[in-house]
Design a protein around this motif. Sequence first.
Motif, PDB file in Angstrom:
ATOM      1  N   GLN C  84       0.834  -1.198   0.000  1.00 30.94           N
ATOM      2  CA  GLN C  84       0.000   0.000   0.000  1.00 30.94           C
ATOM      3  C   GLN C  84       0.872   1.253   0.000  1.00 30.94           C
ATOM      4  OE1 GLN C  84      -2.610   0.202   3.354  1.00 30.94           O
ATOM      5  NE2 GLN C  84      -3.453   2.178   2.767  1.00 30.94           N
ATOM      6  N   GLU C 171      -4.053  -1.784  -2.711  1.00 26.33           N
ATOM      7  CA  GLU C 171      -4.435  -0.445  -3.173  1.00 26.33           C
ATOM      8  C   GLU C 171      -3.529   0.094  -4.266  1.00 26.33           C
ATOM      9  OE1 GLU C 171      -5.742   2.388  -0.397  1.00 26.33           O
ATOM     10  OE2 GLU C 171      -6.451   0.903   1.033  1.00 26.33           O
ATOM     11  N   GLU C 202      -8.698  -2.667  -2.762  1.00 28.65           N
ATOM     12  CA  GLU C 202      -8.832  -1.392  -3.456  1.00 28.65           C
ATOM     13  C   GLU C 202      -9.889  -0.492  -2.838  1.00 28.65           C
ATOM     14  OE1 GLU C 202      -6.645  -0.007  -5.904  1.00 28.65           O
ATOM     15  OE2 GLU C 202      -7.910   1.472  -4.952  1.00 28.65           O
TER      16      GLU C 202
END
Lengths: 282, 304, 249
Positions: C84, C171, C202
Motif C-alpha cells: 500500500q 491499493e 482497493e
Amino acid sequence: MVALGLTLIYGVLNQINFAHADFVTVGAFTAFFTATRFATKVLGLPDTGAYLLSMFAALGAGALLGLAVNAAVFAPLRDRGDELRPLIATIGVSVLLENAQLALFGPIPYQFDSPFARETLRIGRIFFSAQSVLVVAVSAAAIAALYGFMRFTFLGKALRAVAQDRETAGLMGINPNLLIALTIVIASALAGMAGALLGPVLVLSPFAGASVIVKAFAIVIIGGFGNMQGTILAGILVGVIEAFTVQYLGSGLIDLVVFAMLLLMLVLRPTGLIAERKEENV
Amino acid sequence: MSARRIYFVVSILVLAALPWLIATPYWRGILVLCAMNVLLALSLNLVIGYTGQLNLGQSAFFGIGAYVSTILVKSYGWNFWLAAVAAVGAAGLLGLALAAFAVRLRGHYLAIASLGFAVITYQVLVNWENVTQGVRGIYGIMPPFSHPAALFYLVAGIAVLVYVLIDNLVRSPVGDSLRAIREDEVSAASLGINRALWKAFAFCVGAAIAGLAGCFYPGFVGTLVPDAFNIVESFTMMAMVIVGGMGTMIGPVLGAIVLTFLPELLRGFGELRLMIYGIALTLVVLFMPGGMVQAWMALRARLR
Amino acid sequence: MILRAKEISKSFGGVRAVHNVSIAVPENSIFALIGPNGAGKSTLLNLLSGIYQPDAGSLHLEETNLIGLPAHRRVRLGMARTFQKIRLFRQLTLLENVLAGFHIHQDAPFWEYLVYGDTGRFREEARSLLAFVGLEARSGERAGALPYGQQRMLEIARALATRPRLFMLDEPAAGLNAAEVDFLLKRLEQIGRQGVTVLVVEHNMDLVMNVAHRVFVMDHGEPLFEGTPREVQHDPAVIAAYLGGEFAS
C-alpha cells in the motif's frame, strides 16, 4: 544519568549520539579547570564553593556542546530519514572530541580532587566517600526533575508528542525542531554535569568517555531504547550486577559480564525490560 | 580489451612496481599496512555498504584472526598457512554465530550488539592471560616471509583476489539480492529473498575476510597486544569505507589508501592522526555522503 | 480454489484487526477485497502474504499449508504482492529493482557468480516487464526519482518478476490520476488473462466494478458480504457500511 540522556535523545529523535560520553569528559575537564584554576585562583572561592560552581560550568559546557552538535550534525541530517548517517557522523564527532582533548590535555590522567572526595561518611559499619553520596543524590535529583518535567509540564508533554509522531505534533503548533534542539541540550547538559560529578571518582583522561559510553549503551538497550523508566531500572540493575561481579569474579570481568547480559537481552527481549511491542509497520 | 581490463592490468603493474619505487623499509611497511587496510575496508564494505548492516564489531574479527593464527603458530607449532586457514575459519564461524541472532536486529540494535561483541572480544583478549598473555602481549612474532616486498606482494595479492571475487559477487544476482535487503528488507522478503540467510552470509564472509587480514598483522608488527583491536579500530575501518564511498567497490579501496597515507604524511602532529579520521568521517557524512567516489562523479559531471 | 483461508484472526494489543475471516479465491479470477478505512483489508493481505502470522485459523494455497511459512517461502510457491505504501529499492535503478525480483529463479551454482559476476540472465525478461508497465525508457534511472504513479507500476513489474500464480495488490490505484488508473486497469486485466489469479485490495470503486469478477467486502475486521460487483453495489448492508464509514471518517 548518562544513559538517561542517551535514551532521552533516542526517544525523541530516534537517533543515537555516540559522542554523548565525550560530553561527559568535556564536562569533567571543564569542571576540573573551573574548580582548580578559575574559581580558587581568580575568584578566591573556598574549595566547596569552587566545586559547586564548576558543576554549573560543566552543565553549561555540556549544553553548549549539545547545541553545537545539534546544529552541525543532527539538524542537517534529520530530514534525510536515514538511521545510519547520523550515527556515523556522531562517531566522527566522538573520535574528534576525544583526540582534541588528547591534544589539549595530554594522555596523562588528571587527579581531580573534589572537597567531597576527601570526606567520608559512616553509616553503621559501612564507609562512603561523600563524593559517591553526592553522585547518587544529584543523579537522583536530576532524574526526578527530568521525570517530572517530561510527565507534568507542557514542554515535557510536547516533547513526548514529538517522540510519538513528529508530523502530527508539528501540525498541532509544536515546533519539533526547537523541541528536538531542546532535548539534545538538556541531555547534553546532563552529560556535562555527570562529568563534573564523576570526574573525581573516575580517572580523568580524554578516553574516560569511551569506557562510560559502552556501558551507557548497554544500560539503554537493557532498559529499552527511549524508555525512561526502563533505563532507570536497568541503570540500577547494572550497578548491582557490577557490584556482585567485583565481589565474586574480580573487577576485570565487569565489562564482560555487562555485555554478556546485553547480548542475552538482545536475544531474549530486544525491546527491553519494559517492553513496548511494535509490529513491523507495513 | 575493455576499459575494465585495462584498469585492472595497470593496477597490477603499479602494485608490482610499488615496493621498488618506495624502497625505504619504513614506507614499505606502510605499504603492507595499506594493503591490509584495503582488505579490512573491503570486508566491512560488504556488510555495511552492500547489505546495510551497521557492524561496529569488525575489529573483533580482525583480532580473532590475528590471535588465533599467532597462538596456533607460537604455542602449538602449526605451519603458518594451516594456522591462517584455521584463523579465517574461526573468525567466520564467530561471525556466523553473531549473525545468527544479529540478523533479527536492525539499525541501531545491530550497531550496539556488534559493538558489545567487540567489547567482549577485547575483554577476553585482555583477561584470558593463559592463552593471550593479556596486556603484556605476545612478542617476537615472525612474518611468513621476511622480505618486506614479499610480504607486500602476498597481502596485496590477496587483497586483489578478494577484490575481484567480491566485485564479481556484487555484480551477480547475489549482489542484487544483498542490495535489495539493504534498501528494504520487507519488500526483499516479498520477492522471495531469505533476508536472514543472506544477511548472515554477508556478515560471515565479512568476518572471515577481516580474520584473514588479521593473520598478517602480527607478523608484520612483530608483537600482538589487545589494544590493536580496540573498538576504535572498528571506527577507523568504517571511516575508510565511508570516506571512500560505501556501497561501491573502488571507494573503500581509495578510502583505505588515503586514510593510511594521509596520517603518515602528517605524523609530526601526533594526536592529530585520529582527529583527522574524526573530522573526515563527520564532514564526509554531512557534505558528501557518497564519499570520494561521489565527489569524483560530481567533478566529472561538472567538467563535461 | 487457489487460495483458501478459514476463520483466520489477528489482533494487535487487544484490537481485533481481522476476526474470523474465511475467504476462498477461485483460480484465474480477479478477486477484489474492499471495505471502509480500517476494515482490516491490509492486515488480511499481510496475513495471506506471510508478513504476519494469524493468531488462529487455517490458510492453504491449493494443497499447501501456509501457516508458519515465512513470507519469502510463500513467494516460491507462486505468491507475489505489492504494498500500500510503496516500498521500492529507491537507490537502485529500475532494471535492478526488477532483476531483484528474479531472485527465486536464479539457480546457477554459487561459484559461477564468484567467477563470472553478472550473468546477464533475465535481463531481457526484466526489460520486457518494464515495457509492460510502460517504463522501459527509464530503466537506468533510480527508482526513487520516479513520479509516484510510475513507482506503483514499477512495483508491479518487480513483483511479476517472481512469476506468480497468485498476485496480490494492496491499493494499487491509490494516488493515481484517471489516466494512470485506466492504464493500471488494462494491465490488471492482461495479467489476469495470462492465467494469473489477481487479488486486489482497493478503494477505487470504478476500478473494482470494472475489473473484478468477485468482490469480498470487509468491515470492522469481519466479512460483510461476498458476491459479484453488481450484487455488491445493491447490497443494503454494504451501502450502509460505506456511508457510515465515509461520514465517520
